[in-house]
Design a protein around this motif. Sequence first.
Motif, PDB file in Angstrom:
ATOM      1  N   ILE A   1       0.828  -1.210   0.000  1.00  0.00           N
ATOM      2  CA  ILE A   1       0.000   0.000   0.000  1.00  0.00           C
ATOM      3  C   ILE A   1       0.862   1.260   0.000  1.00  0.00           C
ATOM      4  CG2 ILE A   1      -1.736   1.305   1.318  1.00  0.00           C
ATOM      5  CD1 ILE A   1      -2.612  -1.439   2.494  1.00  0.00           C
ATOM      6  N   GLU A   2       1.869   1.286   0.874  1.00  0.00           N
ATOM      7  CA  GLU A   2       2.756   2.451   1.003  1.00  0.00           C
ATOM      8  C   GLU A   2       4.195   1.984   1.146  1.00  0.00           C
ATOM      9  OE1 GLU A   2       1.673   4.795   4.409  1.00  0.00           O
ATOM     10  OE2 GLU A   2      -0.404   4.973   3.763  1.00  0.00           O
ATOM     11  N   GLY A   3       5.114   2.787   0.632  1.00  0.00           N
ATOM     12  CA  GLY A   3       6.533   2.497   0.814  1.00  0.00           C
ATOM     13  C   GLY A   3       7.018   1.362  -0.061  1.00  0.00           C
ATOM     14  N   ALA A   4       7.918   0.564   0.503  1.00  0.00           N
ATOM     15  CA  ALA A   4       8.529  -0.526  -0.257  1.00  0.00           C
ATOM     16  C   ALA A   4       8.884  -1.671   0.693  1.00  0.00           C
ATOM     17  CB  ALA A   4       9.783  -0.036  -0.981  1.00  0.00           C
ATOM     18  N   VAL A   5       8.723  -2.901   0.212  1.00  0.00           N
ATOM     19  CA  VAL A   5       9.000  -4.099   0.990  1.00  0.00           C
ATOM     20  C   VAL A   5      10.181  -4.837   0.376  1.00  0.00           C
ATOM     21  CG1 VAL A   5       8.074  -6.356   1.699  1.00  0.00           C
ATOM     22  CG2 VAL A   5       6.576  -4.352   1.671  1.00  0.00           C
ATOM     23  N   ARG A   6      11.138  -5.218   1.222  1.00  0.00           N
ATOM     24  CA  ARG A   6      12.241  -6.077   0.778  1.00  0.00           C
ATOM     25  C   ARG A   6      11.724  -7.509   0.925  1.00  0.00           C
ATOM     26  NH1 ARG A   6      16.833  -4.430  -0.272  1.00  0.00           N
ATOM     27  NH2 ARG A   6      16.735  -2.630   1.095  1.00  0.00           N
ATOM     28  N   PHE A   7      11.611  -8.216  -0.191  1.00  0.00           N
ATOM     29  CA  PHE A   7      10.951  -9.524  -0.227  1.00  0.00           C
ATOM     30  C   PHE A   7      11.911 -10.565  -0.766  1.00  0.00           C
ATOM     31  CE2 PHE A   7       8.134 -12.673  -2.222  1.00  0.00           C
ATOM     32  CZ  PHE A   7       7.221 -12.897  -1.207  1.00  0.00           C
ATOM     33  N   GLU A   8      11.987 -11.698  -0.074  1.00  0.00           N
ATOM     34  CA  GLU A   8      12.867 -12.773  -0.543  1.00  0.00           C
ATOM     35  C   GLU A   8      12.317 -14.129  -0.136  1.00  0.00           C
ATOM     36  OE1 GLU A   8      17.381 -14.557  -0.018  1.00  0.00           O
ATOM     37  OE2 GLU A   8      16.755 -12.840   1.197  1.00  0.00           O
TER      38      GLU A   8
ATOM     39  N   PRO B   1      15.980 -14.462  -6.007  1.00  0.00           N
ATOM     40  CA  PRO B   1      16.761 -13.322  -5.524  1.00  0.00           C
ATOM     41  C   PRO B   1      15.875 -12.349  -4.741  1.00  0.00           C
ATOM     42  CG  PRO B   1      16.457 -13.194  -7.902  1.00  0.00           C
ATOM     43  CD  PRO B   1      15.870 -14.498  -7.448  1.00  0.00           C
ATOM     44  N   GLU B   2      16.498 -11.668  -3.812  1.00  0.00           N
ATOM     45  CA  GLU B   2      15.815 -10.617  -3.066  1.00  0.00           C
ATOM     46  C   GLU B   2      15.334  -9.556  -4.053  1.00  0.00           C
ATOM     47  OE1 GLU B   2      18.056  -7.021  -0.900  1.00  0.00           O
ATOM     48  OE2 GLU B   2      18.245  -8.938   0.117  1.00  0.00           O
ATOM     49  N   ARG B   3      14.169  -8.983  -3.778  1.00  0.00           N
ATOM     50  CA  ARG B   3      13.672  -7.896  -4.623  1.00  0.00           C
ATOM     51  C   ARG B   3      12.933  -6.892  -3.758  1.00  0.00           C
ATOM     52  NH1 ARG B   3       8.109  -9.663  -6.920  1.00  0.00           N
ATOM     53  NH2 ARG B   3       7.730 -11.567  -5.732  1.00  0.00           N
ATOM     54  N   VAL B   4      12.785  -5.695  -4.284  1.00  0.00           N
ATOM     55  CA  VAL B   4      12.053  -4.645  -3.588  1.00  0.00           C
ATOM     56  C   VAL B   4      10.748  -4.433  -4.335  1.00  0.00           C
ATOM     57  CG1 VAL B   4      12.032  -2.203  -2.955  1.00  0.00           C
ATOM     58  CG2 VAL B   4      14.136  -3.550  -2.693  1.00  0.00           C
ATOM     59  N   ILE B   5       9.651  -4.493  -3.578  1.00  0.00           N
ATOM     60  CA  ILE B   5       8.323  -4.301  -4.155  1.00  0.00           C
ATOM     61  C   ILE B   5       7.795  -2.971  -3.638  1.00  0.00           C
ATOM     62  CG2 ILE B   5       6.008  -5.263  -4.393  1.00  0.00           C
ATOM     63  CD1 ILE B   5       7.428  -7.989  -3.577  1.00  0.00           C
ATOM     64  N   LYS B   6       7.542  -2.058  -4.553  1.00  0.00           N
ATOM     65  CA  LYS B   6       7.091  -0.708  -4.192  1.00  0.00           C
ATOM     66  C   LYS B   6       5.575  -0.632  -4.120  1.00  0.00           C
ATOM     67  CE  LYS B   6      11.170   1.382  -6.183  1.00  0.00           C
ATOM     68  NZ  LYS B   6      11.706   2.296  -7.183  1.00  0.00           N
ATOM     69  N   ALA B   7       5.090   0.460  -3.541  1.00  0.00           N
ATOM     70  CA  ALA B   7       3.653   0.692  -3.407  1.00  0.00           C
ATOM     71  C   ALA B   7       2.955   0.446  -4.741  1.00  0.00           C
ATOM     72  CB  ALA B   7       3.386   2.112  -2.925  1.00  0.00           C
ATOM     73  N   GLY B   8       1.864  -0.297  -4.690  1.00  0.00           N
ATOM     74  CA  GLY B   8       1.119  -0.668  -5.894  1.00  0.00           C
ATOM     75  C   GLY B   8       1.527  -2.021  -6.438  1.00  0.00           C
TER      76      GLY B   8
ATOM     77  N   GLN C   1      12.983   0.829   3.093  1.00  0.00           N
ATOM     78  CA  GLN C   1      13.332   2.246   3.224  1.00  0.00           C
ATOM     79  C   GLN C   1      13.805   2.540   4.647  1.00  0.00           C
ATOM     80  OE1 GLN C   1      10.099   4.428   0.522  1.00  0.00           O
ATOM     81  NE2 GLN C   1       9.243   3.307   2.242  1.00  0.00           N
ATOM     82  N   SER C   2      14.868   3.315   4.755  1.00  0.00           N
ATOM     83  CA  SER C   2      15.376   3.680   6.079  1.00  0.00           C
ATOM     84  C   SER C   2      14.775   4.990   6.583  1.00  0.00           C
ATOM     85  CB  SER C   2      16.902   3.802   6.033  1.00  0.00           C
ATOM     86  OG  SER C   2      17.279   4.806   5.104  1.00  0.00           O
ATOM     87  N   ASP C   3      14.046   5.696   5.711  1.00  0.00           N
ATOM     88  CA  ASP C   3      13.542   7.023   6.089  1.00  0.00           C
ATOM     89  C   ASP C   3      12.017   7.156   6.060  1.00  0.00           C
ATOM     90  OD1 ASP C   3      13.323   6.730   3.368  1.00  0.00           O
ATOM     91  OD2 ASP C   3      14.077   8.727   2.886  1.00  0.00           O
ATOM     92  N   ALA C   4      11.298   6.061   5.823  1.00  0.00           N
ATOM     93  CA  ALA C   4       9.834   6.141   5.757  1.00  0.00           C
ATOM     94  C   ALA C   4       9.228   4.800   6.151  1.00  0.00           C
ATOM     95  CB  ALA C   4       9.390   6.523   4.339  1.00  0.00           C
TER      96      ALA C   4
END
Length: 148
Positions: free
Chosen positions: A68-75, A80-87, A106-109
């Motif tokens: 929904i918001e931000g980004a998830v580090r998914f593995e 391989p590890e990937r980053v899934i962003k909002a949406g 994200q380290s800032d949100a």
Amino acid sequence: MSEKNAVHGPQAETHEVSLPPEVKLLQEVTPPFFPEGGSAMTILVEWPPGHPGLPPHRHSGPAFGYVIEGAVRFELEGEPERVIKAGGTFWEPGGDVIHYQDGNAQSDAPNKFLVTMVCAPGQPMLTLVDEEELKERAHLRAPRPSEG
């Protein structure tokens, strides 16, 4: 109705559903067979900035997620590890597959995501994986980004 707005499902020839333009198909997968007597739950996860997420674990059945918001580090094990962003969406088959990461990328949100999990009958929804098993299965984990 455009192909983009048609939901076919596993038996497209007999169960096609047309969606109005206000409804957007985000993910369509064919999960493994699920036995009678299972259950499902939907959870909302909100990690603060930089949160590592849960330790390595597995789910008893398939899980389907939406950021929904931000980004998830998914593995997942073997991927391989990937980053899934909002949406974005993700899914995992559950069962024996280890879910290594679901933390905030994200380290800032903060981030926020929904997960619908299907639970196998008589089994817990989530089981942590101990260090011994992680070592035994290390050869199944995709190379880490820092490893090249």
